[in-house]
Design an enzyme around this catalytic site. Structure first.
Site, PDB file in Angstrom:
ATOM      1  N   GLY A  96       0.790  -1.229   0.000  1.00  0.00           N
ATOM      2  CA  GLY A  96       0.000   0.000   0.000  1.00  0.00           C
ATOM      3  C   GLY A  96       0.821   1.276   0.000  1.00  0.00           C
ATOM      4  O   GLY A  96       0.273   2.362  -0.179  1.00  0.00           O
ATOM      5  N   HIS A 106     -10.144  27.806   2.939  1.00  0.00           N
ATOM      6  CA  HIS A 106     -11.282  27.823   3.864  1.00  0.00           C
ATOM      7  C   HIS A 106     -11.311  29.065   4.752  1.00  0.00           C
ATOM      8  O   HIS A 106     -12.360  29.658   4.968  1.00  0.00           O
ATOM      9  CB  HIS A 106     -11.228  26.555   4.717  1.00  0.00           C
ATOM     10  N   ASP A 115     -22.883  30.170   7.507  1.00  0.00           N
ATOM     11  CA  ASP A 115     -22.342  30.195   8.867  1.00  0.00           C
ATOM     12  C   ASP A 115     -21.490  31.444   9.040  1.00  0.00           C
ATOM     13  O   ASP A 115     -21.178  32.148   8.069  1.00  0.00           O
ATOM     14  CB  ASP A 115     -21.547  28.916   9.200  1.00  0.00           C
ATOM     15  N   LYS A 138     -25.177  28.685  12.682  1.00  0.00           N
ATOM     16  CA  LYS A 138     -25.069  27.224  12.488  1.00  0.00           C
ATOM     17  C   LYS A 138     -24.337  26.603  13.666  1.00  0.00           C
ATOM     18  O   LYS A 138     -23.435  27.203  14.228  1.00  0.00           O
ATOM     19  CB  LYS A 138     -24.284  26.962  11.193  1.00  0.00           C
TER      20      LYS A 138
HETATM   21  C1  R5P Z   1     -17.593  24.970   7.122  1.00  0.00           C
HETATM   22  O1  R5P Z   1     -17.016  25.711   7.889  1.00  0.00           O
HETATM   23  C2  R5P Z   1     -17.437  25.075   5.644  1.00  0.00           C
HETATM   24  O2  R5P Z   1     -17.310  26.396   5.216  1.00  0.00           O
HETATM   25  C3  R5P Z   1     -18.590  24.411   4.930  1.00  0.00           C
HETATM   26  O3  R5P Z   1     -19.763  25.072   5.279  1.00  0.00           O
HETATM   27  C4  R5P Z   1     -18.696  22.974   5.327  1.00  0.00           C
HETATM   28  O4  R5P Z   1     -17.452  22.388   5.333  1.00  0.00           O
HETATM   29  C5  R5P Z   1     -19.615  22.209   4.421  1.00  0.00           C
HETATM   30  O5  R5P Z   1     -19.634  20.888   4.846  1.00  0.00           O
HETATM   31  P1  R5P Z   1     -20.929  20.024   4.743  1.00  0.00           P
HETATM   32  O6  R5P Z   1     -21.358  20.081   3.317  1.00  0.00           O
HETATM   33  O7  R5P Z   1     -20.506  18.656   5.174  1.00  0.00           O
HETATM   34  O8  R5P Z   1     -21.927  20.584   5.685  1.00  0.00           O
END
Ligand code: R5P
Length: 306
Positions: A38, A130, A169, A192
Site C-alpha cells: 500500500g 477555507h 455560517d 449554524k
Molecule cells: C464549514 O465551515 C465550511 O465552510 C462548509 O460550510 C462545510 O465544510 C460544508 O460541509 P458540509 O457540506 O458537510 O456541511
C-alpha cells in the site's frame, strides 16, 4: 529563462493538462503506483533539473494518499534539482481543521502545510482557502486565488429576483460579503452549530429573506448538510427561492441529492475537484485562473531559491 515544467499528480490530471496548455508549461511525466503493502511509489520520468516546476495535485479524498503523493513528488523533484517547486493545490484538504476547537485536537491543516514545506515545496498556489487563519499556516509564499470573477457571470446570468446573499455560517461571512458587494445585494447569515462531525444544524436566520431569492455562498459542500440546512431554514423564514454557489464540490455520497431535496434550485461550483458531472450543477472551469497564476509566477523577477 528557466524552463517551466509541470507534473500532473494523480488526483486531477485533466485539470493539470489544461493548466499546462494554458500556461505553456511542459508536462513532465511521472509514474504513481503503489507497492503491494500500500505504500505510494512515485518516479519522475523526465528531466526537471533547473526547471521552474509546478506540481498540480488537489489533496482531496483519499486525502492522506493525495497529500503524500504530492510530498513525494516534491521530494523527488528536489533531489532531481528542480530550481523551484510550486505546489498547485486547487483544493487543499484538511483546510477545515485549521483551529483547535477542543483540547486534545491537532491543527491538522498546519501539519499538512508543514509536510509540504519539509518535502521541498517552495511555494503554494491554491484556490479559495477555507479561512484567512489558514493563510498564515503556510510557511512558504502562498497565492490564494479567488474564483469570484469566474463565478459571478454565472450567478448574474440566473437573473435572481430581489437577491439576497446568504452565508450559511459565521465563518463564511467575508466570502458572502464579497459576493453581496459584487451583486449589489443585501447580506444575511445563518447561525449554524455542529453537534458532531459532519452534522450541521441551522439555528437561526439573521437578515431579511422573506419573498427574496436567496443565494447561499460557501467555500465547499461535503456532506451537503450545511447548505441543505441553510436552505430549509431560509424557506421556513419565507424565502421565495434558494440557490447555492460553492467553490469546491467535495461531495460525499448523497450530498447533491441532499442539497436539491432541501429545495435548492440552481447550483454553481468549480472544477477544482474531479467531481462527477451532474446536470444539476453548473461547473465553472478554473484552468485559466491557475494557468494565469503559473504564467505570472514564472515571469516574476527574482531568483529561484535553488
Ligand atoms: C464549514 O465551515 C465550511 O465552510 C462548509 O460550510 C462545510 O465544510 C460544508 O460541509 P458540509 O457540506 O458537510 O456541511
Amino acid at each position: 529563462m528557466k524552463r517551466i515544467a509541470l507534473i500532473a499528480g494523480d488526483a486531477h490530471p485533466g485539470l493539470a493538462r489544461e493548466i499546462a496548455q494554458g500556461s505553456g508549461a511542459e508536462i513532465v511525466p511521472a509514474t504513481i503506483t503503489a507497492f503491494a503493502d500500500g505504500e505510494t511509489r512515485i518516479r519522475i520520468e523526465g528531466d526537471v533539473r533547473a526547471t521552474d516546476l509546478y506540481i498540480v495535485q488537489p489533496t482531496s479524498a483519499p486525502t492522506n494518499e493525495r497529500l503524500m503523493t504530492l510530498a513525494l513528488l516534491a521530494d523527488a523533484a528536489r533531489i532531481a534539482d528542480a530550481a523551484r517547486i510550486t505546489a498547485v493545490i486547487p483544493y487543499f484538504g484538511y483546510a477545515r481543521q485549521d483551529v483547535r476547537n477542543r483540547p486534545g485536537e491537532p491543527r491538522s491543516a498546519q501539519v499538512a502545510a508543514r509536510i509540504l514545506k519539509c518535502a521541498g515545496v517552495d511555494r503554494v498556489v491554491t484556490l479559495e482557502l477555507h479561512s484567512a487563519a489558514l493563510e498564515s499556516a503556510f510557511e512558504v509564499p502562498l497565492t490564494n486565488l479567488l474564483a469570484d470573477e469566474a463565478m459571478l457571470p454565472v450567478v448574474r446570468g440566473w437573473r435572481l429576483p430581489e437577491p439576497v446573499v446568504v452565508s450559511p455560517d459565521a465563518g463564511g461571512l467575508k466570502r458572502a460579503q464579497r459576493y453581496a458587494a459584487a451583486l449589489a445585494a443585501p447580506l444575511a447569515v445563518i447561525v449554524k452549530t455542529r453537534p458532531r462531525e459532519d452534522v450541521a444544524v441551522a439555528l437561526q436566520v439573521l437578515g431579511e429573506v422573506r419573498s427574496r431569492a436567496c443565494l447561499i455562498v460557501d467555500d465547499m459542500a461535503s456532506t451537503g448538510r450545511t447548505i441543505a440546512g441553510a436552505a430549509q431554514a431560509l424557506l421556513e423564514a419565507g424565502a421565495r427561492e434558494v440557490h447555492a454557489l460553492f467553490i469546491h464540490a467535495v461531495m460525499a455520497p448523497g450530498a447533491l441529492d441532499r442539497i436539491t431535496s432541501a429545495g435548492v434550485q440552481k447550483i454553481a461550483t468549480t472544477d477544482s475537484l474531479p467531481a462527477a458531472r451532474d446536470p444539476r450543477m453548473e461547473v465553472v472551469p478554473t484552468a485559466a485562473l491557475f494557468a494565469s497564476a503559473v504564467t505570472g509566477l514564472a515571469g516574476e523577477a527574482g531568483t529561484p531559491r535553488r
